[in-house]
Motif scaffolding. Sequence first.
Motif, PDB file in Angstrom:
ATOM      1  N   ARG A   1       0.925  -1.091  -0.151  1.00  0.00           N
ATOM      2  CA  ARG A   1      -0.080   0.078   0.117  1.00  0.00           C
ATOM      3  C   ARG A   1       0.958   1.306   0.085  1.00  0.00           C
ATOM      4  O   ARG A   1       1.933   1.373   0.867  1.00  0.00           O
ATOM      5  CB  ARG A   1      -0.831   0.073   1.005  1.00  0.00           C
ATOM      6  N   GLY A   2       0.664   2.086  -0.942  1.00  0.00           N
ATOM      7  CA  GLY A   2       1.342   3.220  -0.900  1.00  0.00           C
ATOM      8  C   GLY A   2       2.765   3.078  -1.318  1.00  0.00           C
ATOM      9  O   GLY A   2       3.827   3.968  -0.655  1.00  0.00           O
TER      10      GLY A   2
ATOM     11  N   VAL B   1       3.024  -3.991   3.392  1.00  0.00           N
ATOM     12  CA  VAL B   1       1.995  -3.952   4.539  1.00  0.00           C
ATOM     13  C   VAL B   1       2.013  -5.503   5.040  1.00  0.00           C
ATOM     14  O   VAL B   1       2.264  -5.726   6.248  1.00  0.00           O
ATOM     15  CB  VAL B   1       0.663  -3.358   4.289  1.00  0.00           C
TER      16      VAL B   1
ATOM     17  N   PRO C   1      -0.568  -5.372  16.582  1.00  0.00           N
ATOM     18  CA  PRO C   1      -0.531  -4.138  17.000  1.00  0.00           C
ATOM     19  C   PRO C   1      -1.012  -3.106  15.807  1.00  0.00           C
ATOM     20  O   PRO C   1      -1.084  -3.445  14.684  1.00  0.00           O
ATOM     21  CB  PRO C   1       0.992  -3.568  17.248  1.00  0.00           C
ATOM     22  N   ASN C   2      -1.198  -1.755  16.308  1.00  0.00           N
ATOM     23  CA  ASN C   2      -1.747  -0.696  15.326  1.00  0.00           C
ATOM     24  C   ASN C   2      -0.922  -0.688  14.196  1.00  0.00           C
ATOM     25  O   ASN C   2       0.404  -0.670  14.241  1.00  0.00           O
ATOM     26  CB  ASN C   2      -1.795   0.631  15.886  1.00  0.00           C
ATOM     27  N   GLY C   3      -1.360  -0.749  13.031  1.00  0.00           N
ATOM     28  CA  GLY C   3      -0.446  -0.514  11.516  1.00  0.00           C
ATOM     29  C   GLY C   3      -0.154  -2.127  11.296  1.00  0.00           C
ATOM     30  O   GLY C   3       0.617  -2.073  10.231  1.00  0.00           O
ATOM     31  N   ALA C   4      -0.268  -3.066  11.921  1.00  0.00           N
ATOM     32  CA  ALA C   4       0.299  -4.395  11.585  1.00  0.00           C
ATOM     33  C   ALA C   4      -0.302  -4.998  10.130  1.00  0.00           C
ATOM     34  O   ALA C   4       0.362  -5.736   9.569  1.00  0.00           O
ATOM     35  CB  ALA C   4       0.113  -5.428  12.629  1.00  0.00           C
ATOM     36  N   GLY C   5      -1.593  -4.464   9.668  1.00  0.00           N
ATOM     37  CA  GLY C   5      -2.094  -4.855   8.444  1.00  0.00           C
ATOM     38  C   GLY C   5      -3.331  -5.599   8.682  1.00  0.00           C
ATOM     39  O   GLY C   5      -3.902  -6.399   7.775  1.00  0.00           O
TER      40      GLY C   5
ATOM     41  N   SER D   1      -6.803  -4.764   9.130  1.00  0.00           N
ATOM     42  CA  SER D   1      -7.430  -4.267   8.330  1.00  0.00           C
ATOM     43  C   SER D   1      -7.200  -4.537   6.608  1.00  0.00           C
ATOM     44  O   SER D   1      -8.170  -4.879   6.061  1.00  0.00           O
ATOM     45  CB  SER D   1      -7.903  -2.741   8.483  1.00  0.00           C
ATOM     46  N   THR D   2      -6.042  -4.220   6.296  1.00  0.00           N
ATOM     47  CA  THR D   2      -5.541  -4.539   5.060  1.00  0.00           C
ATOM     48  C   THR D   2      -5.708  -6.107   4.468  1.00  0.00           C
ATOM     49  O   THR D   2      -6.337  -6.390   3.615  1.00  0.00           O
ATOM     50  CB  THR D   2      -3.934  -4.317   4.933  1.00  0.00           C
TER      51      THR D   2
HETATM   52  N1  ATP Z   1      -4.238   3.900   1.587  1.00  0.00           N
HETATM   53  C1  ATP Z   1      -3.099   3.602   2.048  1.00  0.00           C
HETATM   54  N2  ATP Z   1      -1.965   3.847   1.582  1.00  0.00           N
HETATM   55  C2  ATP Z   1      -0.655   3.609   1.985  1.00  0.00           C
HETATM   56  N3  ATP Z   1      -0.671   3.165   3.086  1.00  0.00           N
HETATM   57  C3  ATP Z   1      -1.616   2.826   3.885  1.00  0.00           C
HETATM   58  C4  ATP Z   1      -2.944   2.906   3.277  1.00  0.00           C
HETATM   59  N4  ATP Z   1      -3.893   2.357   4.216  1.00  0.00           N
HETATM   60  C5  ATP Z   1      -3.074   1.896   5.084  1.00  0.00           C
HETATM   61  N5  ATP Z   1      -2.004   2.027   5.029  1.00  0.00           N
HETATM   62  C6  ATP Z   1      -0.873   1.547   5.899  1.00  0.00           C
HETATM   63  O1  ATP Z   1      -0.969   0.080   5.867  1.00  0.00           O
HETATM   64  C7  ATP Z   1      -0.494  -0.268   7.415  1.00  0.00           C
HETATM   65  C8  ATP Z   1      -1.493  -1.348   7.767  1.00  0.00           C
HETATM   66  O2  ATP Z   1      -2.825  -0.539   7.989  1.00  0.00           O
HETATM   67  P1  ATP Z   1      -4.162  -1.227   8.754  1.00  0.00           P
HETATM   68  O3  ATP Z   1      -5.320  -0.255   8.710  1.00  0.00           O
HETATM   69  O4  ATP Z   1      -4.281  -2.753   7.876  1.00  0.00           O
HETATM   70  O5  ATP Z   1      -3.561  -1.806  10.244  1.00  0.00           O
HETATM   71  P2  ATP Z   1      -4.263  -2.367  11.331  1.00  0.00           P
HETATM   72  O6  ATP Z   1      -3.370  -3.499  11.631  1.00  0.00           O
HETATM   73  O7  ATP Z   1      -5.772  -2.631  10.998  1.00  0.00           O
HETATM   74  O8  ATP Z   1      -4.250  -1.098  12.437  1.00  0.00           O
HETATM   75  P3  ATP Z   1      -5.238  -0.646  13.381  1.00  0.00           P
HETATM   76  O9  ATP Z   1      -4.992  -1.736  14.542  1.00  0.00           O
HETATM   77  O10 ATP Z   1      -4.674   0.605  13.865  1.00  0.00           O
HETATM   78  O11 ATP Z   1      -6.791  -0.908  13.099  1.00  0.00           O
HETATM   79  C9  ATP Z   1      -0.344   0.946   8.204  1.00  0.00           C
HETATM   80  O12 ATP Z   1       0.886   1.325   8.260  1.00  0.00           O
HETATM   81  C10 ATP Z   1      -1.096   2.006   7.291  1.00  0.00           C
HETATM   82  O13 ATP Z   1      -0.513   3.233   7.478  1.00  0.00           O
END
Ligand code: ATP
Length: 200
Positions: free
Chosen positions: A12-13, A17, A36-40, A42-43
């Motif tokens: 992503r970006g 991820v 943890p937050n940002g681990a991916g 939701s991705t």
């Molecule tokens: N549209 C995007 N473009 C670039 N990077 C992105 C985009 N969306 C998410 N990311 C990055 O992808 C990584 C994973 O994000 P994601 O939302 O999957 O994490 P998460 O584990 O669900 O986090 P949380 O626990 O905070 O909900 C993060 O570093 C985020 O900044």
Amino acid sequence: MRLVAEALSVVRGGRPVLEGVSFSVGAGGALAIVGPNGAGKSTLLRAIAGLLPPASGSVRLEGVDDEIPARESMHMLGHLDAVKSGLSVIRNLAFARDVLGGEGELLPALERVGLARLADLPGGVLSAGQRRRLALARLLAAPRPIWLLDEPTAALDAGGQAALAGLVADHRAKGGMVVAATHAELGFKDGDTLDLEPRT
Ligand SMILES: Nc1ncnc2c1ncn2[C@@H]1O[C@H](COP(=O)(O)OP(=O)(O)OP(=O)(O)O)[C@@H](O)[C@H]1O
């Protein structure tokens, strides 16, 4: 039916991820995605739903008719509850059911999540937890075998969390599958956990 991810990587970006993620969930199974937050988390749900293309690896549904798009077997319950302010609670649910193409009964679905007495109230006046409950009712109004739930307990009180646990247990008992990204203990009976590493 089986949901299988093999060596899945998502960028992503321009940044990796997810890298090399594999799991398998069968009928009646449950997978909690933690990390943890940002681990991916939701991705990963979005990649399973087909909303993000893999950079490499694959996600596939085994044991289904190839003619039916995989997304039609899935429900994605994301962070946004998609409640229309001007529509009543029950009309919100009817709208979602029609869009998703379901045939579930509306009032029983609202009863399961404790919203039946609010059925005629405009969606715009619901509290955060009530909006979440309405989102959960969509799982029943338009039944689909795979539930992808992103932080499903967010804003839910103890009663809401118990309702969610009941929905999940009933769904799995009928052969449904649940994949949930969570920071909370969801207490999936005999479920698997996928722990995503923090990204540096
Ligand atoms: N549209 C995007 N473009 C670039 N990077 C992105 C985009 N969306 C998410 N990311 C990055 O992808 C990584 C994973 O994000 P994601 O939302 O999957 O994490 P998460 O584990 O669900 O986090 P949380 O626990 O905070 O909900 C993060 O570093 C985020 O900044």
